[in-house]
Design a protein around this motif. Structure first.
Motif, PDB file in Angstrom:
ATOM      1  N   ASP B 114      40.559  41.812  35.236  1.00  0.00           N
ATOM      2  CA  ASP B 114      39.331  42.546  34.937  1.00  0.00           C
ATOM      3  C   ASP B 114      38.320  42.428  36.067  1.00  0.00           C
ATOM      4  OD1 ASP B 114      40.672  42.676  32.568  1.00  0.00           O
ATOM      5  OD2 ASP B 114      38.934  42.250  31.317  1.00  0.00           O
ATOM      6  N   ALA B 115      38.386  41.341  36.814  1.00  0.00           N
ATOM      7  CA  ALA B 115      37.384  41.109  37.846  1.00  0.00           C
ATOM      8  C   ALA B 115      37.678  41.869  39.130  1.00  0.00           C
ATOM      9  CB  ALA B 115      37.294  39.619  38.151  1.00  0.00           C
ATOM     10  N   CYS B 116      38.911  42.292  39.327  1.00  0.00           N
ATOM     11  CA  CYS B 116      39.282  42.923  40.597  1.00  0.00           C
ATOM     12  C   CYS B 116      38.725  44.335  40.674  1.00  0.00           C
ATOM     13  CB  CYS B 116      40.799  42.943  40.738  1.00  0.00           C
ATOM     14  SG  CYS B 116      41.325  43.811  42.216  1.00  0.00           S
ATOM     15  N   PRO B 117      37.891  44.614  41.671  1.00  0.00           N
ATOM     16  CA  PRO B 117      37.295  45.944  41.745  1.00  0.00           C
ATOM     17  C   PRO B 117      38.183  46.973  42.437  1.00  0.00           C
ATOM     18  CG  PRO B 117      36.320  44.509  43.368  1.00  0.00           C
ATOM     19  CD  PRO B 117      37.369  43.701  42.671  1.00  0.00           C
ATOM     20  N   PHE B 118      39.335  46.552  42.924  1.00  0.00           N
ATOM     21  CA  PHE B 118      40.162  47.502  43.684  1.00  0.00           C
ATOM     22  C   PHE B 118      41.480  47.817  42.985  1.00  0.00           C
ATOM     23  CE2 PHE B 118      37.334  45.425  46.643  1.00  0.00           C
ATOM     24  CZ  PHE B 118      36.726  46.524  47.208  1.00  0.00           C
ATOM     25  N   GLU B 119      41.609  47.402  41.745  1.00  0.00           N
ATOM     26  CA  GLU B 119      42.742  47.765  40.913  1.00  0.00           C
ATOM     27  C   GLU B 119      44.066  47.337  41.533  1.00  0.00           C
ATOM     28  OE1 GLU B 119      42.505  51.856  39.845  1.00  0.00           O
ATOM     29  OE2 GLU B 119      43.955  51.586  38.222  1.00  0.00           O
ATOM     30  N   CYS B 120      44.083  46.165  42.160  1.00  0.00           N
ATOM     31  CA  CYS B 120      45.326  45.794  42.815  1.00  0.00           C
ATOM     32  C   CYS B 120      45.997  44.601  42.165  1.00  0.00           C
ATOM     33  CB  CYS B 120      45.092  45.514  44.293  1.00  0.00           C
ATOM     34  SG  CYS B 120      43.873  44.283  44.571  1.00  0.00           S
TER      35      CYS B 120
END
Ligand code: SF4
Ligand code: SF4
Lengths: 578, 166
Positions: B114-120
Motif C-alpha cells: 500500500d505504501a509503494c507509490p509506483f505500483e511495483c
C-alpha cells in the motif's frame, strides 16, 4: 444528561464538563470524585468499562479516567467519562471499587502501569508485568522502550544491528553464532542459581497467601501448564474438592501493546493490534479503526460499501471465533467429535474470508478510511453459498452436541452468574447476555451501518455455562443472517478514503467501542496532533470477563468444573494480557 | 431411557459422517484452492485488488528506490531492508537501491504494498516459503523479482523499461 452535569456542578463547582455526542466527560477535582461517582451511579451508570491513566509530563500531571457505561435502555448508548488530574510526583487517587466493584482489576492494572496508588483499594497488587520488574512504571512517558535494556543487550554481546543501507545482504542477518554469544550458564552455575533465588515478594506467593484463608484450605495452581488454562494461572483455594477462593494470575503473554502503539503511526498499528486475538482479528481492530477515524477527522468520509464490507468481515470473524471456541469446549467436556467438526467447518468461512482479506487469520483488512480492497469478482455468490453450507452444518451441531445428555450434565446449572452480579462486575458479550441482560453494542450504539441490518440478539436467562454456550451458538446463526443481508445490500462504489500527504491526527481524544466476538471492546486514543497516537488504551472483553467473572463464579464449584466454567466465559489469555 | 435415546441419536448423527466425502484436502497433491490473483495496490485510486498475501513480487524496472515501503515496514516488523544491487541499473533508480525482504520477520500484512507509490511491489499466492536455513528466508531484490509459478497478476503490466547498460 444535562441534569447530571448540573448536579455534578453543584457538588463541585470547579468541575469541567463537556458533552461530545454520546460521551459525557466530567473532570472533577480529586477530592470530589467519589461524591460525583456516587451521583453517576445513582443516575443509572452501573458498570465500569475501562480505567485509563494518561501521563502528561509537560503539565506534571496524570489524568485518571473512568469510563462508565450502563445497561439501561435509555442510557445504553452513552458513556460517562469521569476522572481527575493528579500530580505526577504523588499520584494518589481514591478508589472507586466501592461504587463499581468491576473496577477492581482495572485499577490494579493502572497502578502497575502508571504507578497510581488507589487509596482504599482492597488488594492493590501487581497484575501483568513480571514479578521482578524493578523499573519505573512502563506507561509513564519517560520510559522508552527502545532505550530500555540496550545496555544489557550489549553486555550480553547480542547486538543485532538494523541493516544499514548499502551493506551486502547476508551480513544483515544475525547468524546462529550471534545468538550463541549470549552467556549460557554452565550446569554447575545453574545448580547454584537454583538455590540462591532472591527473596522476592512475588505475586504468586502473595496469591497463595490470599486464597489460603484457614487451615482446611489448600492452595493449588490451575495452570499455567494445565492444558485447559491457556496462558494463565488460577490460584485456587480448595477445601476437599470444592473451590473456596480464586485469584487469577495473568500476564504471561503480556506484550505491552498499549506502549507499542505510541511508537507506530495509525496504519502501522493495525498488524500488531490484531495479533492478540487472531481468531477475532477484525473484531479487535474495528474499534481502533473507528477511534482513529475520529482522530484523523475522516469519520464521515468512509464510503458506504466499505462499511458493509467491514460488517461482513467482522461477522466472519465472530463465526471463526465461536467455532474455535466451540471446538475447544468440546474437548473440555470430553466430546472430541465436536472439536473435529467445528475445526473442519471453520474452513468454509475461512475460505470465504481469505478471498476477501488475502490471509487465513490476520487479515489486516480494516484501515482508517475504509477497507484495504474491494471484493473480487463473483465473491458475493461464493459467500452466499458458503453461508448456506455452513448453516446446514450448524444444524447438525444441535443433534450431536447441544442436545447430548453428556454435554448437558456437564454444563446445565454449572457456574451460574446472576443478572445483578453480571451487571455490577461489568461482564460483557455472550456471558452477559446469558445472564439475561439485553446488551449488545451493535444495537446499543450502532456503528458502521449495523442499524440498517435486521438481526436479533440472543438472550438467555439462566446464566449458567449451558446458557453461555447456547448464546454463542445462536449468535452464529445471527451472524450468517447479517452477512447475507450485507452482501445483498452492498452497492458498487469506492471502498477507501484516499489520503493525500502525511496523515496526522487532530489534537483530541476519541473513545470508540464495538461488539467483538467475545463482547464489547473499546479503544481510547489520545492524540497530540502528531503522526503517532499519544496514548492508546485497549480494553478487551476477556480482561473484563475472566477477571471479574471467575472470581465471582468459581467459588463453590468442584475442581472438575473449573475448565468448563473457565472456557464457557470464552476467555482468551492474550486478549486479556494485550 | 430418554437419555440413552438421545445419546444414540447423537451417535447416529456422527455415524452418518462415514458416508460423507472427506473435509480435508490432500494438500501438496491437491491444489489448496486459493485465490489466484496478486494483491496489488493502485496508488491513484488508493485501493488494492483482492489477492492472496504471500511472498512479494518486485518489478525492478519500476522501482525508484524511494524507500517508502521500508519506512512503512520499519515499525511493523522491520522486514524490508534496502540494498544496493550494482549489477542492475535502471534509469529511474540511479542508486540501484531495491527492497529485500526477510521472511523470518515479515508478518504478511501487505502494508508495504500500500505504501509503494509506483505500483511495483505486489504480493503473490506463493506461500510455501519454509526452509531449514534461516538465511534462505532472506529474499534479495533479484529473487523477489522472479515471478512465482503460482497465481497470475491481476493488474495490467505496463510497458517494460529497458535496462541501462554498464
Ligand atoms: S508485508 Fe508487512 S511485514 Fe511484510 S514486508 Fe510488507 S510491510 Fe513488512
Ligand atoms: S518498491 Fe516501491 S516503495 Fe519500495 S523502494 Fe521501490 S518504488 Fe519505493
Amino acid at each position: 444528561m444535562k441534569d447530571l452535569i448540573d448536579e455534578a456542578l453543584k457538588v463541585a463547582p470547579e468541575t469541567k464538563c463537556s458533552i461530545q455526542g454520546n460521551r459525557v466527560k466530567i473532570l472533577a477535582p480529586v477530592e470530589s470524585v467519589i461524591k460525583i461517582g456516587e451521583l453517576v451511579k445513582r443516575y443509572g451508570f452501573d458498570h465500569i468499562e475501562s480505567v485509563c491513566g494518561t501521563d502528561y509530563p509537560a503539565d506534571n500531571t496524570i489524568e485518571v479516567l473512568y469510563f462508565v457505561g450502563s445497561v439501561r435502555e435509555e442510557l445504553k448508548s452513552k458513556v460517562v467519562i469521569l476522572g481527575s488530574r493528579i500530580p505526577r510526583g504523588e499520584p494518589i487517587f481514591p478508589t472507586l471499587t466501592n461504587i463499581w466493584p468491576g473496577a477492581y482489576f482495572h485499577e490494579r492494572e493502572e497502578y502497575e502501569m502508571l504507578g497510581i496508588r488507589f487509596e482504599g483499594h482492597p488488594q492493590l497488587a501487581r497484575l501483568l508485568l513480571p514479578d521482578d520488574w524493578d523499573d519505573i512504571p512502563p506507561l509513564r512517558k519517560d520510559f522508552h522502550v527502545k532505550k530500555w535494556g540496550a545496555a544489557e543487550r550489549e553486555d550480553a554481546g547480542l547486538k543485532i544491528e538494523r541493516a544499514v543501507l548499502h551493506h551486502p545482504p547476508p551480513e544483515c542477518i544475525p547468524s546462529a553464532d550471534d545468538f550463541k554469544k549470549v552467556r549460557n550458564p554452565s550446569f554447575l552455575e545453574r545448580f547454584q542459581q537454583a538455590f540462591d533465588v532472591p527473596e522476592y515478594d512475588t505475586l504468586g506467593r502473595q496469591l497463595f497467601d490470599w486464597v489460603q484463608k484457614d487451615e482446611r484450605t489448600i492452595a493449588i495452581s490451575f495452570g499455567i501448564q494445565h492444558p485447559g488454562s491457556g496462558h494463565m494461572r488460577l490460584v485456587l483455594g480448595v477445601d476437599g474438592d470444592t473451590v473456596t477462593e480464586v485469584e487469577p494470575d495473568i500476564g504471561y503473554v503480556h506484550r505491552g501493546k498499549e506502549k507499542m502503539c505510541e511508537y507506530k503511526n495509525y496504519f502501522q498499528n493495525i498488524p500488531q493490534l490484531e495479533r492478540p486475538t487472531i481468531h477475532d482479528s477484525t473484531g479487535m481492530i474495528f474499534p481502533y479503526v473507528l477511534a482513529a477515524e475520529e482522530i484523523l477527522d475522516i469519520a464521515d468520509k468512509v464510503p458506504e460499501r466499505a462499511k458493509y464490507l467491514r460488517i461482513i468481515m467482522a461477522e466472519f470473524n465472530r463465526i471463526l471465533n465461536h467455532t474455535y471456541w466451540l471446538g475447544i469446549m468440546g474437548i473440555f467436556t470430553g466430546h472430541s467429535t465436536m472439536f473435529m467438526w467445528a475445526m473442519g467447518d471453520r474452513e468454509i468461512i475461512i475460505d470465504a474470508a481469505q478471498r476477501l482479506g488475502g490471509a487465513r487469520v490476520t487479515f489486516a483488512y480494516l484501515v482508517p478510511g475504509g477497507v484495504r480492497n474491494d471484493a473480487p469478482e463473483g465473491w458475493e455468490d461464493y459467500v452466499l453459498k458458503a453461508c448456506d453450507k455452513f448453516e446446514k452444518r450448524l444444524d447438525r451441531y444441535r443433534e450431536i452436541y447441544f442436545e447430548n445428555p453428556l454435554f448437558l450434565d456437564r454444563t446445565v446449572g454449572v457456574g451460574v452468574l446472576s443478572r445483578q452480579d453480571a451487571i455490577d462486575l461489568g461482564i460483557v458479550g455472550p456471558a452477559l447476555r446469558a445472564s439475561g441482560v439485553y446488551s449488545d453494542t451493535r444495537k446499543d450504539e450502532p456503528y458502521s451501518l449495523y442499524d440498517t441490518i435486521d438481526f436479533d440478539v440472543p438472550v438467555m436467562m439462566d446464566g449458567d455455562s449451558y446458557a453461555r454456550c447456547m448464546v454463542s451458538y445462536m449468535e452464529m446463526y445471527q451472524s450468517l443472517r447479517i452477512i447475507r443481508q450485507a452482501v445483498k445490500m452492498m452497492k458498487p462504489g469506492p471502498v477507501r478514503y484516499h489520503f493525500r500527504g502525511r496523515v496526522r491526527g487532530k489534537v483530541g481524544e476519541a473513545y470508540a467501542r464495538t461488539e467483538a466476538a467475545r463482547g464489547s471492546i473499546s479503544f481510547y486514543i489520545v492524540s497530540d496532533g502528531k503522526e503517532k497516537p499519544y496514548r492508546v488504551k485497549i480494553n478487551t472483553p476477556s480482561f473484563r470477563n475472566l477477571l471479574a467473572g471467575v472470581k465471582k463464579i468459581l467459588p463453590g464449584h468442584r475442581i472438575a468444573d473449573v475448565p468448563v466454567i473457565h472456557w464457557s466465559l470464552n476467555y482468551w489469555a492474550v486478549d486479556a494480557d494485550r | 431411557m430418554v437419555e440413552a435415546l438421545k445419546i444414540i441419536k447423537a451417535m447416529q448423527s456422527g455415524l452418518r459422517h462415514l458416508f460423507y466425502s472427506r473435509v480435508t484436502r490432500r494438500y501438496p497433491e491437491v491444489d489448496s484452492g486459493l485465490p489466484e490473483g496478486y494483491y496489488s495496490f493502485d496508488p491513484k485510486k488508493g485501493v488494492a485488488t483482492a489477492g492472496w498475501k504471500g511472498r512479494h513480487y518486485l518489478e525492478m524496472d519500476k522501482c525508484t528506490g524511494c524507500q517508502l515501503c521500508s519506512f512503512m515496514c520499519d515499525e511493523i516488523s522491520n522486514a524490508i531492508i534496502m540494498v544496493e544491487v550494482p549489477e542492475v541499473r535502471f534509469e529511474q533508480n540511479k542508486k540501484s537501491l531495491f527492497p529485500s525482504v526477510d521472511y523470518g520477520r515479515c508478518v504478511f500484512c501487505g502494508l508495504c504494498v500500500d505504501a509503494c507509490p509506483f505500483e511495483c511491489l505486489h504480493m503473490t499466492p506463493e506461500i510455501r516459503l519454509a526452509d531449514y536455513d534461516r538465511k534462505k528466508l532472506y529474499y534479495s531484490p533479484l529473487e523477489l523479482s522472479i515471478q512465482p509459478a503460482v497465481g497470475k497478476p491481476s493488474y495490467v503490466v505496463g510497458k517494460r523499461k529497458e535496462r541501462v547498460e554498464g
